[in-house]
Design a protein around this motif. Sequence first.
Motif, short mmCIF file in Angstrom:
data_model
loop_
_atom_site.label_atom_id
_atom_site.label_comp_id
_atom_site.label_asym_id
_atom_site.label_seq_id
_atom_site.Cartn_x
_atom_site.Cartn_y
_atom_site.Cartn_z
N LEU A 141 0.86 -1.17 0.00
CA LEU A 141 0.00 0.00 0.00
C LEU A 141 0.90 1.22 0.00
O LEU A 141 1.83 1.31 0.80
CB LEU A 141 -0.90 0.01 1.24
CG LEU A 141 -1.83 1.21 1.34
CD1 LEU A 141 -2.96 1.09 0.33
CD2 LEU A 141 -2.38 1.33 2.75
N TYR A 192 -0.70 8.07 -1.49
CA TYR A 192 -1.80 8.26 -2.43
C TYR A 192 -3.11 7.70 -1.89
O TYR A 192 -3.97 7.27 -2.66
CB TYR A 192 -1.47 7.61 -3.78
CG TYR A 192 -0.17 8.10 -4.34
CD1 TYR A 192 -0.04 9.42 -4.76
CD2 TYR A 192 0.94 7.26 -4.40
CE1 TYR A 192 1.17 9.88 -5.26
CE2 TYR A 192 2.15 7.72 -4.90
CZ TYR A 192 2.25 9.03 -5.33
OH TYR A 192 3.45 9.48 -5.83
N GLY A 193 -3.26 7.70 -0.59
CA GLY A 193 -4.48 7.15 -0.01
C GLY A 193 -4.94 7.91 1.20
O GLY A 193 -4.26 8.82 1.70
N SER A 194 -6.09 7.53 1.66
CA SER A 194 -6.67 8.13 2.86
C SER A 194 -6.03 7.51 4.09
O SER A 194 -5.59 6.35 4.06
CB SER A 194 -8.17 7.85 2.90
OG SER A 194 -8.81 8.36 1.75
N ALA A 247 -6.40 3.61 5.15
CA ALA A 247 -6.65 2.73 3.99
C ALA A 247 -5.82 1.46 4.15
O ALA A 247 -4.75 1.46 4.75
CB ALA A 247 -6.27 3.45 2.70
N LYS A 291 -11.23 4.48 -5.13
CA LYS A 291 -11.67 5.87 -5.25
C LYS A 291 -12.87 6.08 -4.33
O LYS A 291 -13.77 5.26 -4.27
CB LYS A 291 -12.03 6.17 -6.69
CG LYS A 291 -10.82 5.97 -7.61
CD LYS A 291 -11.08 6.31 -9.04
CE LYS A 291 -12.12 5.41 -9.64
NZ LYS A 291 -12.34 5.64 -11.06
N PHE A 340 -9.69 6.42 -0.15
CA PHE A 340 -8.88 6.36 -1.35
C PHE A 340 -7.68 5.49 -1.03
O PHE A 340 -7.19 5.48 0.11
CB PHE A 340 -8.41 7.77 -1.76
CG PHE A 340 -9.49 8.61 -2.37
CD1 PHE A 340 -9.70 8.60 -3.74
CD2 PHE A 340 -10.30 9.41 -1.57
CE1 PHE A 340 -10.69 9.38 -4.31
CE2 PHE A 340 -11.30 10.18 -2.13
CZ PHE A 340 -11.50 10.17 -3.51
N SER A 341 -7.19 4.75 -2.03
CA SER A 341 -6.03 3.90 -1.79
C SER A 341 -5.30 3.60 -3.08
O SER A 341 -5.87 3.71 -4.16
CB SER A 341 -6.46 2.56 -1.14
OG SER A 341 -7.26 1.82 -2.04
N GLN A 342 -4.03 3.24 -2.94
CA GLN A 342 -3.25 2.76 -4.08
C GLN A 342 -2.48 1.52 -3.63
O GLN A 342 -1.61 1.60 -2.77
CB GLN A 342 -2.27 3.80 -4.59
CG GLN A 342 -1.44 3.26 -5.77
CD GLN A 342 -0.43 4.25 -6.28
OE1 GLN A 342 -0.75 5.39 -6.53
NE2 GLN A 342 0.81 3.79 -6.42
N THR A 343 -2.83 0.41 -4.22
CA THR A 343 -2.16 -0.87 -3.94
C THR A 343 -1.29 -1.23 -5.13
O THR A 343 -1.72 -1.09 -6.26
CB THR A 343 -3.18 -1.98 -3.67
OG1 THR A 343 -4.04 -1.59 -2.58
CG2 THR A 343 -2.49 -3.30 -3.33
#
Length: 175
Positions: free
Chosen positions: A10, A14-16, A19, A163, A167-170
């Motif tokens: 993670l 770029y995430g909350s 997340a 989204k 919000f998250s980016q894995t």
Amino acid sequence: MPDTQPKTELDPRYGSPGATPTPWSEAVARLSAAELYWLSTVRPDGRPHVTPLIGVWQDGALHFATGAQERKALNLAGNPQVVLTTGTNTWAEGYDLVVEGEAVRVTDQARLHGLAKAWEEKYGAEWHFEVGEDAEFQGTFQGEGGPALVFAVAPRTAFGFGKGEPFSQTRWRFE
């Protein structure tokens, strides 16, 4: 191409807050269910080429088909590195996926028969393909548009973008 378990990370930039990484199994379910994908290839002169297409997830790879003289097939002949994307066209809800890998031509007749069945199960009789059996068309799908080459893209790296809250980016990395 068996499904392998990737290294999952993670990226908190770029995430909350709070997340969590998305499990690869959830990404595979989304890749399997998607109806439309966008394929990015590179033209011989280095310019990008992007086109929408349909495909199926099977045996640890995303599969798509194209005519041998279509721009994407011509691009792949010179550079098989691709990016496939799918997701939603919204900002605050949904999930987007990006798969990076090498497009490898599928020519095994048994595998092509399985993929043809999967295409029809997913998209209906309108997308029925026969598998070329004679010497001229062996290793291709046969449909109304003529012979089509089939490619598999096993992920080298994949990204998932959640989204909305959270919000998250894995990132998933495959060895």
